[in-house]
Write a protein that holds these residues in place. Structure first.
Motif, PDB file in Angstrom:
ATOM      1  N   PHE B 145       0.786  -1.234   0.000  1.00 27.55           N
ATOM      2  CA  PHE B 145       0.000   0.000   0.000  1.00 27.55           C
ATOM      3  C   PHE B 145       0.820   1.287   0.000  1.00 27.55           C
ATOM      4  O   PHE B 145       0.290   2.359  -0.238  1.00 27.55           O
ATOM      5  CB  PHE B 145      -1.003  -0.025   1.160  1.00 27.55           C
ATOM      6  N   TRP B 153      -6.090   1.225  -3.961  1.00 25.89           N
ATOM      7  CA  TRP B 153      -6.659   1.615  -2.666  1.00 25.89           C
ATOM      8  C   TRP B 153      -8.176   1.616  -2.754  1.00 25.89           C
ATOM      9  O   TRP B 153      -8.879   1.154  -1.866  1.00 25.89           O
ATOM     10  CB  TRP B 153      -6.182   3.021  -2.286  1.00 25.89           C
ATOM     11  N   PHE B 161     -15.181  -2.693   2.653  1.00 27.73           N
ATOM     12  CA  PHE B 161     -16.357  -2.073   3.254  1.00 27.73           C
ATOM     13  C   PHE B 161     -17.674  -2.681   2.797  1.00 27.73           C
ATOM     14  O   PHE B 161     -18.658  -2.598   3.513  1.00 27.73           O
ATOM     15  CB  PHE B 161     -16.331  -0.547   3.087  1.00 27.73           C
ATOM     16  N   PHE B 227      -4.769  11.096  -4.037  1.00 22.36           N
ATOM     17  CA  PHE B 227      -4.942  10.499  -2.707  1.00 22.36           C
ATOM     18  C   PHE B 227      -5.758  11.386  -1.784  1.00 22.36           C
ATOM     19  O   PHE B 227      -6.528  10.890  -0.959  1.00 22.36           O
ATOM     20  CB  PHE B 227      -3.581  10.127  -2.095  1.00 22.36           C
ATOM     21  N   TYR B 230      -9.180  10.565  -2.664  1.00 27.87           N
ATOM     22  CA  TYR B 230      -9.523   9.223  -2.180  1.00 27.87           C
ATOM     23  C   TYR B 230      -9.891   9.286  -0.690  1.00 27.87           C
ATOM     24  O   TYR B 230     -10.920   8.751  -0.268  1.00 27.87           O
ATOM     25  CB  TYR B 230      -8.362   8.243  -2.420  1.00 27.87           C
ATOM     26  N   PHE B 231      -9.056   9.953   0.100  1.00 32.75           N
ATOM     27  CA  PHE B 231      -9.325  10.003   1.549  1.00 32.75           C
ATOM     28  C   PHE B 231     -10.585  10.822   1.858  1.00 32.75           C
ATOM     29  O   PHE B 231     -11.319  10.507   2.789  1.00 32.75           O
ATOM     30  CB  PHE B 231      -8.106  10.530   2.319  1.00 32.75           C
ATOM     31  N   LEU B 234     -13.303   8.461   1.223  1.00 34.31           N
ATOM     32  CA  LEU B 234     -13.383   7.480   2.316  1.00 34.31           C
ATOM     33  C   LEU B 234     -14.057   8.096   3.545  1.00 34.31           C
ATOM     34  O   LEU B 234     -14.918   7.469   4.174  1.00 34.31           O
ATOM     35  CB  LEU B 234     -11.968   6.995   2.666  1.00 34.31           C
ATOM     36  N   THR B 235     -13.701   9.332   3.854  1.00 36.77           N
ATOM     37  CA  THR B 235     -14.321  10.006   5.001  1.00 36.77           C
ATOM     38  C   THR B 235     -15.825  10.102   4.789  1.00 36.77           C
ATOM     39  O   THR B 235     -16.613   9.873   5.708  1.00 36.77           O
ATOM     40  CB  THR B 235     -13.713  11.418   5.169  1.00 36.77           C
ATOM     41  N   LEU B 238     -17.455   6.750   5.380  1.00 40.55           N
ATOM     42  CA  LEU B 238     -17.532   6.360   6.787  1.00 40.55           C
ATOM     43  C   LEU B 238     -18.538   7.177   7.598  1.00 40.55           C
ATOM     44  O   LEU B 238     -19.210   6.650   8.475  1.00 40.55           O
ATOM     45  CB  LEU B 238     -16.153   6.491   7.450  1.00 40.55           C
ATOM     46  N   PHE B 239     -18.635   8.465   7.291  1.00 44.00           N
ATOM     47  CA  PHE B 239     -19.369   9.340   8.215  1.00 44.00           C
ATOM     48  C   PHE B 239     -20.529  10.118   7.609  1.00 44.00           C
ATOM     49  O   PHE B 239     -21.200  10.864   8.312  1.00 44.00           O
ATOM     50  CB  PHE B 239     -18.386  10.332   8.853  1.00 44.00           C
TER      51      PHE B 239
END
Ligand code: HEM
Lengths: 122, 449
Positions: B145, B153, B161, B227, B230-231, B234-235, B238-239
């Motif tokens: 990674f 990723w 998930f 990236f 991407y993050f 992802l956040t 998740l939320f």
């Protein structure tokens, strides 16, 4: 390395947040009785959710049911009639009187816990 | 280097397209039921049609995404697929689930929750199939990674998930969740919201790979910016699920977190507007022009849908739009305009690697594709229109019957444009389907290269 660290931090936050949501974040409702639970099961087995919404969630061909019981224009009797006979769009499911009672009981429970629909939602 | 043939990939594409066609048929029937209340009311009423439609079209997304991953991973890792046996088993289980769920729905066997209406034991098979897929992915790619491009990723996150959220979606089986309506609904939507994020990760991962293949520029998927997004994605995965449950009386914090996170999507929006212009005006791809075009259209749909999603994430607006067809516009706008088009770009790219670049880009395809997009725009607007009309009707305290009467003209537009969307997808996907059927199983040596 930095990427893995960010991922790990986000993941741990997610787990913590999830545990909170599973417990304290959602502890406001009263607990269902077993008859209400049965009503809920019937609601799922007949897939009432495909046409109706509870808390705005579900399909949209039929009306929202969250506060059908306390609604002055609808109410328990009206709901019973619909459940026993169906209507233009709603099929008649040929439910037994016990099933109808359980469904009504469940809808009463939902209504009693619909805090956000009443007054200012507090 | 060419992407080599993948038999499991081809299988998944064929299952995906068939699933979509049948799912669209049910969607069209559902649309007709909006217009003619008595239509198939007893034989195949809406409570069967809706889950048949939603299950089958979502199955298209998952199977097409899986097919693309099966095709891409040997290429990106430089290794053969770890196990064709596991892949075959994956296909077999997938087919069993499909047949089981569809016949169950026909017979009125429900018992699950919205979007997963089948009896919960079927989820065990879904989990098993997914684990087989994950093993093949991770053992083939062996991702390190620290170095891998962002799409690895993205795929890995999607795979992980989906597994987490499909399990989370079964928590209602425990009394702790089932007996408490607020907890139950909140957790249901937490799981479903993040599950949508998981398939988005799979779809976007493939789209990023497609962009790299088109432009030949490997740096775009290794950049800091890639990236960062991407993050951010992802956040959100998740939320950000809380916007589904603003009206559910869970803790205030759930709403605040969700709202705050949703607004980070504005950054994605800003970036899209910026890069959309850049790719559109500056890039001049010589390879895979058709895929490039499809991605460009998808970008326009991303823009339109992001504006809608961000608006309905504002609690003051959500208060009105919640529980109206604006939610359906959001759901179908994103799954058709974004997911379906991005997956189509992969299917076209891989098909053209088999028959030769540019071979699918015919005037017929072009016309069908434009027809599809125009129909979709009308379809989407009719849903937004229905939503606005319902808000007004609720405000005027109309009864349900009065409201349905007012919405009637919108139902007609929805139903007819929906049939056009169906036709558009049929026209666009038919040549792709035929290509896979003809060449997707053939020996590698029959390649035009
Ligand atoms: C790729 C194509 C399509 C995809 C991915 C798709 C996806 C979806 C999804 C995810 C939902 C659930 C919406 C929600 O719960 O808010 C839905 C509902 C629905 N879709 Fe589609 N759809 C597609 C095409 C169509 C077409 C062509 C029609 C034809 C009219 C159609 C008719 C419907 C209907 C009637 C509903 C139910 C709305 C309600 O609950 O009242 N869909 N679709």
């Amino acid at each position: 390395m930095q990427k893995l660290l960010i991922f790990a931090i986000l993941f741990i936050t997610y787990i913590t947040y999830s545990s909170w949501v599973y417990t304290r974040g959602t502890d406001r409702a009263s607990i269902m009785t077993s008859n209400q639970e049965w009503g809920k099961q019937i609601y799922q087995e007949y897939n009432c959710q495909s046409c109706h919404q509870l808390f705005g969630l579900g399909g949209y061909l039929g009306p929202e049911l969250t506060t059908v019981i306390s609604d002055k224009n609808r109410g328990e009797l009206y709901a019973r009639i619909l459940l026993e006979n169906g209507a233009i769009r709603m099929p008649n499911f040929h439910l037994s009187p016990k099933q109808v009672n359980a469904l009504i009981d469940y809808l009463k429970y939902v209504d009693a816990n619909a805090f956000t629909y009443k007054t200012d939602g507090k | 280097m060419k992407i080599s043939k993948s038999i499991p990939g081809t299988w998944f594409f064929l299952i995906a397209i068939s699933s979509l066609f049948i799912g669209l048929l049910f969607g069209a029937l559902g649309g007709i039921q909006y217009v003619f209340p008595g239509f198939l009311k007893e034989a195949l009423s809406f409570q069967k049609i809706r889950p048949l439609h939603v299950y089958l079209v979502i199955n298209w997304i998952f199977c097409a995404a899986a097919g693309a991953v099966y095709y891409y991973i040997p290429y990106v890792s430089g290794r053969k697929l770890y196990s064709t046996h596991l892949a075959k088993l994956h296909i077999l289980i997938q087919l069993i689930i499909l047949v089981w769920v569809v016949t169950g729905f026909f017979m009125g066997r429900f018992g699950g929750r919205e979007y997963l209406e089948f009896p919960p034991y079927i989820v065990l098979l879904i989990i098993l199939a997914w684990i087989l897929f994950m093993i093949n992915f991770f053992v083939t790619v062996k991702p390190s990674f620290k170095e891998v491009p962002v799409y690895i990723w993205s795929w890995s996150t999607g795979l992980l998930f989906f597994l987490i959220t499909i399990c989370e979606a079964q928590l209602w089986l425990l009394p702790h969740f089932n007996n408490n309506i607020i907890r139950d609904i909140t957790v249901q939507w937490k799981a479903m919201g993040s599950m949508v994020g998981s398939w988005n990760m799979l779809v976007y991962g493939s789209a990023m790979f497609v962009m790299e293949k088109i432009t030949g520029d490997k740096s775009i998927n290794r950049s800091k910016k890639a990236f960062f997004f991407y993050f951010l994605g992802l956040t959100n995965l998740l939320f950000n699920w809380g916007h589904h449950t603003y009206i559910v009386p869970s803790s205030e914090l759930v709403r605040t977190i969700s709202y705050t996170i949703s607004m980070t999507e504005l950054l994605i929006l800003a970036n899209i507007i910026y890069s959309f212009r850049k790719t559109y005006f500056k890039t001049n791809p010589h390879k895979h022009f058709l895929s490039f075009r499809i991605v460009t259209y998808a970008e326009a749909w991303i823009l339109l849908n992001l504006i809608l999603s961000i608006s309905i994430s504002v609690p003051a607006i959500n208060f009105y739009t919640h529980g109206t067809h604006i939610t359906v516009a959001h759901a179908m706008g994103t799954t058709i305009g974004i997911n379906t088009l991005l997956l189509l770009s992969s299917l076209v790219l891989i098909a053209e690697e088999m028959i030769g670049d540019g071979k699918l880009f015919t005037p017929y395809f072009n016309r069908s594709f434009i027809f599809l997009n125009i129909s979709l725009l009308v379809f989407w607007l009719s849903l937004v229109g229905m939503g606005i009309c319902k808000i007004i009707a609720v405000h005027e305290k109309n009864s349900f019957t009065e409201m349905m009467a007012k919405l009637y003209p919108y139902f007609q537009v929805f139903s007819i444009s929906g049939i056009f969307v169906f036709l558009g997808l049929l026209l666009v996907l038919m040549p792709v389907f035929k290509t896979y059927l003809k060449l997707g199983f053939a020996k590698q040596s029959s390649d035009p290269s």
